[in-house]
Motif scaffolding. Structure first.
Motif, PDB file in Angstrom:
ATOM      1  N   PRO A 110      37.406  40.899  43.523  1.00  0.00           N
ATOM      2  CA  PRO A 110      38.021  41.173  42.221  1.00  0.00           C
ATOM      3  C   PRO A 110      38.465  39.869  41.530  1.00  0.00           C
ATOM      4  N   SER A 111      38.738  39.974  40.231  1.00  0.00           N
ATOM      5  CA  SER A 111      39.033  38.783  39.426  1.00  0.00           C
ATOM      6  C   SER A 111      40.421  38.214  39.722  1.00  0.00           C
ATOM      7  N   ARG A 112      40.606  36.950  39.287  1.00  0.00           N
ATOM      8  CA  ARG A 112      41.941  36.310  39.384  1.00  0.00           C
ATOM      9  C   ARG A 112      42.975  37.145  38.642  1.00  0.00           C
ATOM     10  N   GLU A 113      42.555  37.700  37.479  1.00  0.00           N
ATOM     11  CA  GLU A 113      43.511  38.475  36.663  1.00  0.00           C
ATOM     12  C   GLU A 113      43.989  39.696  37.444  1.00  0.00           C
ATOM     13  N   PHE A 114      43.075  40.307  38.174  1.00  0.00           N
ATOM     14  CA  PHE A 114      43.486  41.475  38.963  1.00  0.00           C
ATOM     15  C   PHE A 114      44.510  41.048  40.010  1.00  0.00           C
ATOM     16  N   PHE A 115      44.193  39.988  40.743  1.00  0.00           N
ATOM     17  CA  PHE A 115      45.135  39.563  41.792  1.00  0.00           C
ATOM     18  C   PHE A 115      46.471  39.123  41.180  1.00  0.00           C
ATOM     19  N   ASN A 151      45.277  32.971  43.019  1.00  0.00           N
ATOM     20  CA  ASN A 151      44.148  32.134  43.482  1.00  0.00           C
ATOM     21  C   ASN A 151      43.697  32.464  44.889  1.00  0.00           C
ATOM     22  N   ILE A 152      44.005  33.639  45.357  1.00  0.00           N
ATOM     23  CA  ILE A 152      43.770  33.953  46.768  1.00  0.00           C
ATOM     24  C   ILE A 152      42.286  33.867  47.162  1.00  0.00           C
ATOM     25  N   VAL A 153      41.394  34.188  46.224  1.00  0.00           N
ATOM     26  CA  VAL A 153      39.966  34.210  46.575  1.00  0.00           C
ATOM     27  C   VAL A 153      39.483  32.821  46.992  1.00  0.00           C
ATOM     28  N   GLY A 154      39.910  31.810  46.245  1.00  0.00           N
ATOM     29  CA  GLY A 154      39.463  30.445  46.566  1.00  0.00           C
ATOM     30  C   GLY A 154      40.297  29.789  47.653  1.00  0.00           C
TER      31      GLY A 154
END
Ligand SMILES: Nc1ncnc2c1ncn2[C@@H]1O[C@H](COP(=O)(O)OP(=O)(O)O)[C@@H](O)[C@H]1O
Ligand SMILES: O=C(CO)[C@@H](O)[C@@H](O)COP(=O)(O)O
Length: 555
Positions: free
Chosen positions: A217-222, A231-234
């Motif tokens: 999911p997008s940064r905006e969602f997180f 920034n959890i994905v990266g």
């Protein structure tokens, strides 16, 4: 060329087991089980003795390494084969079973500064204390119109990764801050074996909302969940994501010494227990539902198109077998409900009688429950002792038993519990079948089909489908051994694809469970009653279960 072998290690809820498999025919040459020394930690922390909250379920990461230390050398020894003929090893795991690790991939709970914080430990798949987070996550995702939601049956479960991480953010921001990576236990164990960290596409897809084309999911969602997660994905979810059967790396010299295999042995990326079982029963195409039946049930099915099915756990491209959309649904407690009854609810005379007869309490009750016809107990149960995973996706739902009288016998209750779990499975099959993911055949594997013939006959009658049974005691481990053969590759004596491996190695028993027409007819009536109760308590007409749970929290 000498015969070649691989080892599959299946990490269950209570124990881990290794199976050494002959790649020419799938024969299980040796197996060995290691019970987890710390078991399921659901009352107090082993370090400080701190009491855990309701719905917590933790594990100790060293127990997973202990399985490798004990069970891998044991299968090599028992088989008497030359260790040089073992060309690969793969594992499968319960999921989402997750943990926070530091920059060196050391679990935070191994570190003195964190060991007394329950959030630094492994959260087991059945840790259900993140339900608030799951509810809020689902509301935010729905409000934002997130495209991922329908792929998860309209709801993300509190059992999955993002809800569990958000619970850590809310209750232990310092642990969140100190975490370098959140990892599935399956990926962590592989990183210990190979020295490299790689995520597998199966857990990423089903448990962490990752999509092959769209990513996470997008940064905006997180950010909408919590700015700390933007920034959890990266960062804490980073890592390459590889398809099932990919070679994650090779066994390090240190681990080779610890577990008695050759350094350089091919190690496949991690996998999930239920998903690994699918090729092990020979299912590599659509129309065939595989039930991995143990503590819980996972229902696995392949399809050719992505469709929405209420309450499914997820649909993931290549998530089970490459080239297909893999569908998963499940029941959070099945064997666990029977165990609860045996441990907490049978009178002393039953335990004594079983002991005198030299059989388990399960067997004693089953032999007597078998004497009843469908409907004859007058009992009906809702199988929600550990919440409802599919199709309602609500861990705040609880168990119900209707129809008690002063004459009700323990074996009648036991039978009603077996039947309730079969009705739960029927709900799931109906949801798939009526939404364009047909279920023509049913396969069963796991501990329950081996142990309880009555249970399997009830499932055949309730679902009105013939059930084929895996010809293996350790089906997920055999499936993992197949993926290990793919990771090793045909040039090393393995296979080029999981379809080739399944063609040579998968096995089901000749005898099957066939529906008995008069039982089917009676169970159809009982299923209608089950559906009335299911919708009344589960779809908001009467939220008494939730109100009771809230009062319990205040008490
Ligand atoms: N004879 C039996 N009939 C029904 N359930 C049983 C019987 N014996 C054990 N069980 C249940 O089997 C479950 C364990 O299943 P198993 O497949 O071995 O474990 P796991 O899910 O951890 O892989 C336990 O929950 C236990 O209650
Ligand atoms: O949820 C999954 C797989 O997605 C399972 O790991 C979980 O239900 C636990 O399975 P077991 O009942 O321990 O075999």
């Amino acid at each position: 060329m000498s015969r070649k072998y691989t080892i599959g290690v299946d990490y269950g809820t209570q124990s881990g087991r290794a199976v050494l498999v002959d790649l020419s025919n799938g024969a299980e040459i040796a197996d060995h089980v290691t019970p987890y020394p710390h078991g399921v930690i659901d009352e107090k922390l082993p370090t400080s003795g701190q009491m855990l909250g309701h719905d917590w379920a933790l594990q100790h990461p060293d127990d997973y390494i202990e399985v490798l230390r004990r069970s891998v050398p044991a299968v090599i020894k028992a088989s008497g084969i030359d260790v040089g003929d073992v060309i690969g090893l793969a594992i499968d795991f319960t999921a989402c079973t997750m943990l926070p690790v530091d920059e060196d991939r050391v679990p935070l709970c191994f570190k003195p500064e964190w060991q007394n914080n329950p959030h630094s430990w492994v959260k087991l798949w059945k840790h259900h204390a993140a339900q608030d987070e799951a509810d809020r996550l689902n509301a935010i995702a729905a409000e934002r119109g997130e495209k991922f939601l329908p792929r998860y049956g309209g709801k993300i479960s509190s059992e999955w990764m993002i809800a569990k991480i958000w619970q850590i953010v809310n209750e232990a921001p310092d642990v969140y801050e100190a975490t370098d990576l959140f990892t599935e236990a399956t990926d962590w164990v592989i990183s210990q074996l190979t020295g490299q960290f790689v995520r597998n596409s199966c857990t990423a897809g089903y448990k962490s909302i990752w999509h092959k084309q769209e990513g996470y999911p997008s940064r905006e969602f997180f950010k909408a969940l919590d700015p700390q997660m933007e920034n959890i994905v990266g960062t804490k979810l980073r890592g390459d994501i590889e398809a099932l059967g990919t070679k994650a790396g090779e066994l390090t010299a240190a681990m080779a010494e610890l577990i008695g295999l050759r350094a350089g042995t091919a190690i496949a990326v991690g996998n999930v227990d239920a998903h690994a079982a699918v090729p092990a029963v020979g299912v590599v195409g659509p129309g065939k539902l595989v039930m991995a039946m143990g503590t819980s049930i996972c229902h696995m099915l392949l399809g050719t198109a992505e469709v929405e099915v209420e309450g499914m756990c997820g649909v993931v491209e290549d998530g089970i077998i490459p080239g297909y959309l893999g569908y998963e649904a499940g029941q959070s407690a099945v064997g666990d409900i029977f165990e609860w009854f045996v441990e907490e609810s049978v009178p002393g005379y039953v335990k004594e009688a079983a002991e005198n007869d030299g059989v388990s309490v399960h067997q004693w009750l089953t032999e007597r429950a078998m004497q009843y016809k469908p409907g004859e107990t007058g009992l009906l149960a809702l199988d929600w002792w550990n919440g409802n995973r599919s199709v309602l996706v609500d861990t705040n739902l609880t168990g119900v038993l209707v129809g008690y009288t002063l004459l009700t016998k323990p074996e009648e209750v036991y039978r009603a519990l077996l039947e309730a779990t079969a009705f739960g499975t029927r709900k799931i099959i109906d949801a798939f079948h009526s939404n364009g993911v047909p279920v023509h055949e049913v396969y069963a594997c796991g501990g329950l089909p081996q142990r309880n013939g009555l249970l399997m006959q009830i499932y055949a009658d309730v679902t009105n489908r013939e059930i084929k049974i895996a010809d293996s005691k350790q089906t997920p481990a055999v499936g993992a051994a197949m993926f290990a053969a793919v990771a090793a590759g045909s040039s090393n004596g393995g296979y080029d694809s999981i379809v080739d491996a399944a063609g040579a190695m998968a096995r089901v028993r000749e005898e099957t469970y066939k529906p008995i027409p008069e039982n089917v007819a009676m169970y159809e009536k009982l299923y209608q009653e089950y559906t009335l109760l299911h919708d009344y308590f589960g779809r908001g007409t009467n939220d008494v279960m939730k109100r009771l749970k809230a009062l319990k929290g205040q008490g």
